[in-house]
Design a protein around this motif. Structure first.
Motif, PDB file in Angstrom:
ATOM      1  N   ILE A   6       0.860  -1.177   0.000  1.00 40.25           N
ATOM      2  CA  ILE A   6       0.000   0.000   0.000  1.00 40.25           C
ATOM      3  C   ILE A   6       0.900   1.232   0.000  1.00 40.25           C
ATOM      4  O   ILE A   6       1.821   1.325   0.812  1.00 40.25           O
ATOM      5  CB  ILE A   6      -0.921   0.021   1.233  1.00 40.25           C
ATOM      6  CG1 ILE A   6      -1.765  -1.257   1.276  1.00 40.25           C
ATOM      7  CG2 ILE A   6      -1.794   1.265   1.245  1.00 40.25           C
ATOM      8  CD1 ILE A   6      -2.461  -1.488   2.602  1.00 40.25           C
ATOM      9  N   ASP A  55      -2.746 -11.896   9.433  1.00 42.09           N
ATOM     10  CA  ASP A  55      -3.002 -10.589  10.031  1.00 42.09           C
ATOM     11  C   ASP A  55      -1.812  -9.646   9.929  1.00 42.09           C
ATOM     12  O   ASP A  55      -1.870  -8.528  10.419  1.00 42.09           O
ATOM     13  CB  ASP A  55      -3.370 -10.750  11.517  1.00 42.09           C
ATOM     14  CG  ASP A  55      -4.721 -11.405  11.705  1.00 42.09           C
ATOM     15  OD1 ASP A  55      -5.525 -11.359  10.754  1.00 42.09           O
ATOM     16  OD2 ASP A  55      -4.970 -11.952  12.786  1.00 42.09           O
ATOM     17  N   TYR A  56      -0.723 -10.082   9.316  1.00 42.49           N
ATOM     18  CA  TYR A  56       0.482  -9.268   9.255  1.00 42.49           C
ATOM     19  C   TYR A  56       0.251  -7.972   8.493  1.00 42.49           C
ATOM     20  O   TYR A  56      -0.304  -7.960   7.397  1.00 42.49           O
ATOM     21  CB  TYR A  56       1.632 -10.033   8.588  1.00 42.49           C
ATOM     22  CG  TYR A  56       2.865  -9.179   8.414  1.00 42.49           C
ATOM     23  CD1 TYR A  56       3.726  -8.946   9.482  1.00 42.49           C
ATOM     24  CD2 TYR A  56       3.142  -8.569   7.198  1.00 42.49           C
ATOM     25  CE1 TYR A  56       4.844  -8.144   9.336  1.00 42.49           C
ATOM     26  CE2 TYR A  56       4.256  -7.771   7.039  1.00 42.49           C
ATOM     27  CZ  TYR A  56       5.106  -7.557   8.108  1.00 42.49           C
ATOM     28  OH  TYR A  56       6.205  -6.742   7.974  1.00 42.49           O
ATOM     29  N   GLU A  57       0.670  -6.868   9.086  1.00 41.39           N
ATOM     30  CA  GLU A  57       0.716  -5.577   8.412  1.00 41.39           C
ATOM     31  C   GLU A  57       1.759  -4.721   9.101  1.00 41.39           C
ATOM     32  O   GLU A  57       1.946  -4.813  10.309  1.00 41.39           O
ATOM     33  CB  GLU A  57      -0.649  -4.880   8.392  1.00 41.39           C
ATOM     34  CG  GLU A  57      -1.248  -4.601   9.745  1.00 41.39           C
ATOM     35  CD  GLU A  57      -2.648  -4.007   9.657  1.00 41.39           C
ATOM     36  OE1 GLU A  57      -3.292  -4.057   8.598  1.00 41.39           O
ATOM     37  OE2 GLU A  57      -3.094  -3.471  10.659  1.00 41.39           O
ATOM     38  N   ASP A  58       2.477  -3.932   8.307  1.00 40.65           N
ATOM     39  CA  ASP A  58       3.548  -3.124   8.875  1.00 40.65           C
ATOM     40  C   ASP A  58       3.871  -1.960   7.949  1.00 40.65           C
ATOM     41  O   ASP A  58       3.801  -2.088   6.723  1.00 40.65           O
ATOM     42  CB  ASP A  58       4.801  -3.983   9.063  1.00 40.65           C
ATOM     43  CG  ASP A  58       5.788  -3.382  10.056  1.00 40.65           C
ATOM     44  OD1 ASP A  58       5.495  -2.313  10.641  1.00 40.65           O
ATOM     45  OD2 ASP A  58       6.855  -3.976  10.243  1.00 40.65           O
ATOM     46  N   MET A  81       3.349   0.532   3.013  1.00 38.18           N
ATOM     47  CA  MET A  81       2.960  -0.477   3.997  1.00 38.18           C
ATOM     48  C   MET A  81       2.856  -1.833   3.324  1.00 38.18           C
ATOM     49  O   MET A  81       2.514  -1.919   2.150  1.00 38.18           O
ATOM     50  CB  MET A  81       1.609  -0.106   4.606  1.00 38.18           C
ATOM     51  CG  MET A  81       1.635   1.211   5.374  1.00 38.18           C
ATOM     52  SD  MET A  81       0.017   2.000   5.467  1.00 38.18           S
ATOM     53  CE  MET A  81       0.021   2.920   3.945  1.00 38.18           C
ATOM     54  N   LEU A  82       3.137  -2.872   4.084  1.00 36.18           N
ATOM     55  CA  LEU A  82       2.906  -4.236   3.624  1.00 36.18           C
ATOM     56  C   LEU A  82       1.744  -4.798   4.414  1.00 36.18           C
ATOM     57  O   LEU A  82       1.654  -4.593   5.616  1.00 36.18           O
ATOM     58  CB  LEU A  82       4.130  -5.129   3.863  1.00 36.18           C
ATOM     59  CG  LEU A  82       5.304  -5.002   2.916  1.00 36.18           C
ATOM     60  CD1 LEU A  82       6.368  -6.028   3.268  1.00 36.18           C
ATOM     61  CD2 LEU A  82       4.896  -5.160   1.468  1.00 36.18           C
ATOM     62  N   LYS A  83       0.852  -5.484   3.720  1.00 38.24           N
ATOM     63  CA  LYS A  83      -0.272  -6.139   4.373  1.00 38.24           C
ATOM     64  C   LYS A  83      -0.417  -7.506   3.733  1.00 38.24           C
ATOM     65  O   LYS A  83      -0.446  -7.627   2.512  1.00 38.24           O
ATOM     66  CB  LYS A  83      -1.548  -5.325   4.187  1.00 38.24           C
ATOM     67  CG  LYS A  83      -2.751  -5.930   4.872  1.00 38.24           C
ATOM     68  CD  LYS A  83      -3.846  -4.918   4.999  1.00 38.24           C
ATOM     69  CE  LYS A  83      -5.101  -5.467   5.609  1.00 38.24           C
ATOM     70  NZ  LYS A  83      -4.952  -6.280   6.771  1.00 38.24           N
ATOM     71  N   SER A  84      -0.498  -8.513   4.559  1.00 34.75           N
ATOM     72  CA  SER A  84      -0.609  -9.879   4.059  1.00 34.75           C
ATOM     73  C   SER A  84      -2.037 -10.179   3.628  1.00 34.75           C
ATOM     74  O   SER A  84      -2.996  -9.762   4.276  1.00 34.75           O
ATOM     75  CB  SER A  84      -0.189 -10.871   5.145  1.00 34.75           C
ATOM     76  OG  SER A  84      -0.422 -12.185   4.717  1.00 34.75           O
TER      77      SER A  84
END
Length: 180
Positions: free
Chosen positions: A2, A44-47, A37-40
């Motif tokens: 994102i 639930d991984y997001e960072d 941002m990274l979102k799986s």
């Protein structure tokens, strides 16, 4: 992945601990943080993985950062299947000119793995918000024909409906109230 712009106050800060000045880029105070941002899609991984201060948003800078982040996350084991941006003109230009070579597409071949694709998405919430805000500001939209029918949404029709039903106990637009 994102990609979004976050607008911040025009100010610079000096920190004694490391002797750095934050909020200054190319001699000017920054007003935007380009955030990636990274979102799986499978967990639930997001960072937040990057926040880059910019004085001006341009598609070339977005592309440089995108390529760097894409290579970095690929090397540590992440696979990017889609990118998501809002409808800001620099993002449209980034997709069209930088990633799609002048013709906007729905996907591109992954530059680091030619057997895979990266899908290019626009955030519908941002686009709807933009349409809503423009509708309230401009009051009348003249849209291109849809199925050979002219479409001209008019905000005053909503106001007329509200005025017609304001004091009636039974309403067609029951959620249309003064605050709305």
């Amino acid at each position: 992945m994102i990609i979004d712009e976050v607008y911040v106050a025009h100010k610079c800060e000096y920190t004694r601990s490391d002797g750095r000045i934050y909020g200054l880029e190319e001699g000017s105070s920054t007003k935007t943080l380009l955030t990636i941002m990274l979102k799986s899609v499978a967990s639930d991984y997001e960072d937040v993985i990057a926040m880059v201060p910019l004085t001006k948003i341009d598609s070339g800078k977005i592309d440089d950062l995108f390529q760097l982040v894409l290579k970095t996350v690929h090397n540590i084991g992440f696979y990017v299947v889609t990118t998501l941006v809002d409808g800001h003109s620099s993002n449209v230009k980034f997709y069209k000119d930088e990633l799609c070579e002048g013709v906007l597409k729905d996907h591109l071949i992954h530059p680091l793995d030619e057997s895979k694709k990266i899908f290019l998405l626009f955030d519908a919430t941002h686009i709807f918000k933009c349409i809503y805000n423009n509708f309230q500001t401009r009051k009348v939209f003249i849209c291109p024909p849809f199925e050979d029918k002219a479409i001209e949404p008019n905000f005053y029709h909503i106001i007329e409906l509200y005025e017609l039903e304001r004091m009636k106990p039974i309403k067609m637009a029951f959620m249309l109230n003064d605050a709305c």
